[in-house]
Design an enzyme around this catalytic site. Sequence first.
Site, PDB file in Angstrom:
ATOM      1  N   ALA A 168      22.258 -20.193  15.254  1.00  0.00           N
ATOM      2  CA  ALA A 168      22.578 -21.063  13.903  1.00  0.00           C
ATOM      3  C   ALA A 168      21.870 -22.382  14.092  1.00  0.00           C
ATOM      4  O   ALA A 168      21.931 -23.133  14.926  1.00  0.00           O
ATOM      5  CB  ALA A 168      24.229 -21.215  13.769  1.00  0.00           C
ATOM      6  N   THR A 223      30.976 -24.842   5.362  1.00  0.00           N
ATOM      7  CA  THR A 223      32.253 -24.210   4.922  1.00  0.00           C
ATOM      8  C   THR A 223      32.155 -22.582   4.897  1.00  0.00           C
ATOM      9  O   THR A 223      32.616 -21.788   5.709  1.00  0.00           O
ATOM     10  CB  THR A 223      32.519 -24.488   3.428  1.00  0.00           C
ATOM     11  OG1 THR A 223      32.791 -26.118   3.488  1.00  0.00           O
ATOM     12  CG2 THR A 223      33.712 -23.768   2.868  1.00  0.00           C
ATOM     13  N   LYS A 225      24.778 -19.242 -12.308  1.00  0.00           N
ATOM     14  CA  LYS A 225      25.434 -17.663 -11.830  1.00  0.00           C
ATOM     15  C   LYS A 225      25.113 -16.856 -13.060  1.00  0.00           C
ATOM     16  O   LYS A 225      24.751 -15.665 -12.974  1.00  0.00           O
ATOM     17  CB  LYS A 225      26.891 -17.945 -11.390  1.00  0.00           C
ATOM     18  CG  LYS A 225      27.133 -18.632 -10.349  1.00  0.00           C
ATOM     19  CD  LYS A 225      28.575 -19.188 -10.157  1.00  0.00           C
ATOM     20  CE  LYS A 225      28.844 -19.864  -9.021  1.00  0.00           C
ATOM     21  NZ  LYS A 225      30.028 -20.343  -8.915  1.00  0.00           N
TER      22      LYS A 225
END
Lengths: 438, 438
Positions: free
Chosen positions: B42, B13, B205
Amino acid sequence: MKPINVGLLGLGTVGGGTLTVLRRNAGEITRRAGREIKVTMAAVRDLEKARKLAGPELEITTDPMAVVNNTDIDIVVELIGGTSLAKDLVLKAIANGKHVVTANKALLAMHGNEIFQAAQAKGVMVAFEAAVAGGIPIIKALREGLTANRIEWIAGIINGTTNFILTEMRDKGLAFDAVLQQAQELGYAEADPTFDIEGVDAAHKLTIMAAIGFGIPMQFDKAYTEGISKLTKEDIAYAEQLGYRIKLLGITKRTEQGIELRVHPTLIPAKRLIANVEGVMNAVLVKGDAVGATMYYGRGAGAEPTASSVVADLVDVTRMLTSDPENRVPHLAFQPDALSDVPVLAIDEVRTSYYLRLRVFDKPGVLADVTRILADLGISIDAMIQKEPAEGEEQADVILLTHITVEKFINQAIAKIEALSSISGKVTRIRLEELSSN
Amino acid sequence: MKPINVGLLGLGTVGGGTLTVLRRNAGEITRRAGREIKVTMAAVRDLEKARKLAGPELEITTDPMAVVNNTDIDIVVELIGGTSLAKDLVLKAIANGKHVVTANKALLAMHGNEIFQAAQAKGVMVAFEAAVAGGIPIIKALREGLTANRIEWIAGIINGTTNFILTEMRDKGLAFDAVLQQAQELGYAEADPTFDIEGVDAAHKLTIMAAIGFGIPMQFDKAYTEGISKLTKEDIAYAEQLGYRIKLLGITKRTEQGIELRVHPTLIPAKRLIANVEGVMNAVLVKGDAVGATMYYGRGAGAEPTASSVVADLVDVTRMLTSDPENRVPHLAFQPDALSDVPVLAIDEVRTSYYLRLRVFDKPGVLADVTRILADLGISIDAMIQKEPAEGEEQADVILLTHITVEKFINQAIAKIEALSSISGKVTRIRLEELSSN
């Protein structure tokens, strides 16, 4: 390492705030910047007043050029405002090889192209976070945080005076003139409020944001500017009935025909977050093609909020002058050898307020027992709802909100409450935070 | 100047979004960064799928170490997630002298101290804006924008899945399980949603923000984590009655005893801006001693919002590698020789919607005349209110909202409307903006 020496041009509201913040947070700022940042000189209008504010360790002068020409000074902070003397001083500082920090939106909106060109040629930085939206780091967001995006539009409440007036007009159903007078008495509006209420100040800031968002030169002369002085409370009320709030917005938008650059009162849907930005607060909404809409909210004026941005710029310049480029910003903001070992508290030691829901049997004395348990542990009650039992049920919900206490005390209280014969099952406990900005 | 070569670890994504954004906005990104940023390699799991997505100009491999060891690559972007292979890859990239960009919050919360130390020693950057709050540039705000402040607390809605669930539970009065299932069908929750709904993702986070805010090492093991799976719709409704909303907040606070570090459902006053952050949106509220409260709002997840932060980090590294330190960030975000001469439009050419207020004499046919004038100019009406004349008055207010049109047309319409004998005085005209994020 020798400190970075800063010269202030102006020691008024923002200059005083800058001095205060640099002194109060000297320790943390040095740990972040990697080097001490020290105001060594200030140019002022009133020597005596300045001496009282600044104390003895600061050289005070009434000649701003003396600051700009002082060879010991690394960074000049321009806070005198206006566009003529300020321009001369900033250009001279640049010519002298000094980095410049300024909060002067008018100067940049009108002469930014020339100033930036001079800085570029001389290899010095001109930093201006404080010029737009006070303490909100919107320049950094636009210039560095959103660089992946094709910016589509920017819309901002970027003048606190007018937002305060519009908020009061709506809340209290008052006319513009009455609220303006009140704002002047509270110090939220100047004696001559023209720049604010006619949208000129917002247009300066918008011009700067448009240039950064779209990569165009400063073009303040092309900005459309319309203020709030003709707005009536009737229009505010009608807008409300239709589901809208009226805000003075600075809007800049990329269209196929060109760039829109305009400041005017604007109806916006009341359900938008930015429509609920009230009082003197500022907010900037930015629409990028990749990130979608992001918003930045905070105080747009005032001594310390503006100083917050001035000092952030000083830290930026200091980091650039101090560290290798790849270590310019430490990973955790503070220099790696300046991390703190302050402990992280166990959840038992956390202080907060609580929502408690109890299922109680509908019999006398149960609330007395509960409140006694809380009182014995020093927990006071802020609000309570007692429900009637639903039809056919013997138990009812009681909801309590407590004032701030320590988590271990609330847990002790809950254990005791759950042991009461009048209580059914477990107590539901959810923490509560006021998140007040004061 | 040769392009900056980027190697992607992972093309899911966020990796796909990063490729899309870099390609779509290549022109603007180069104008900002001063240099082309090019994904040259990649590492993926499915070669065939990746080839279709990436096109022929990209080297595709299933071996991530091949990317990390490729001597042509300047920046490695780690997007595979997890904390074991990702850690090895990041440390190896650092050892190879490559700069690293990562969106991996778990990796940093658990191994950040070691990773940053390695990067520091090697003189490479490890950038991680995408690790916290997706597209919101909150790391930059905390690390650079608010450096003047002693941070007092940070409170954030930093998990979109749980905020979506809580919003739906409140809006529709649904139970947790029902909404979770709906969120999974919409792709807002994973098949195994544990990390999100139990607060672990938010705690990762929060750990990062606490470290940056307070200058402490990462201490994820000390974070208190409580999710939303036990919340009932009854508690959400009771909270509402008391004037509160329930949000899953990550809260970190400095107290005299130490640092609070906790994720849990929290009642917050409904009038706070952050209480009105709905659906999958994120927001972080930061309280600094100088600036007061500032808030940062936007999308916390998704392909392009997260890519927005990944690419911003790529631009940051590229600017550092490309320009002299004092010219690292161009004054107007774009390189001075790459400004655009796209014109600023005159206000007559602006396209927006309008609120019009007319004073009409209460006689037949007046609205027909007004709507005819608007229709002839191609202006369509979105909403209308017609008031009865106040007692003893002959005139009444009519309010119209138009759809989007060009300002010169509305001005022509107003001139014609004001010329009607059934209209009294001037027409009030206020612009209207939907500010939709779509």
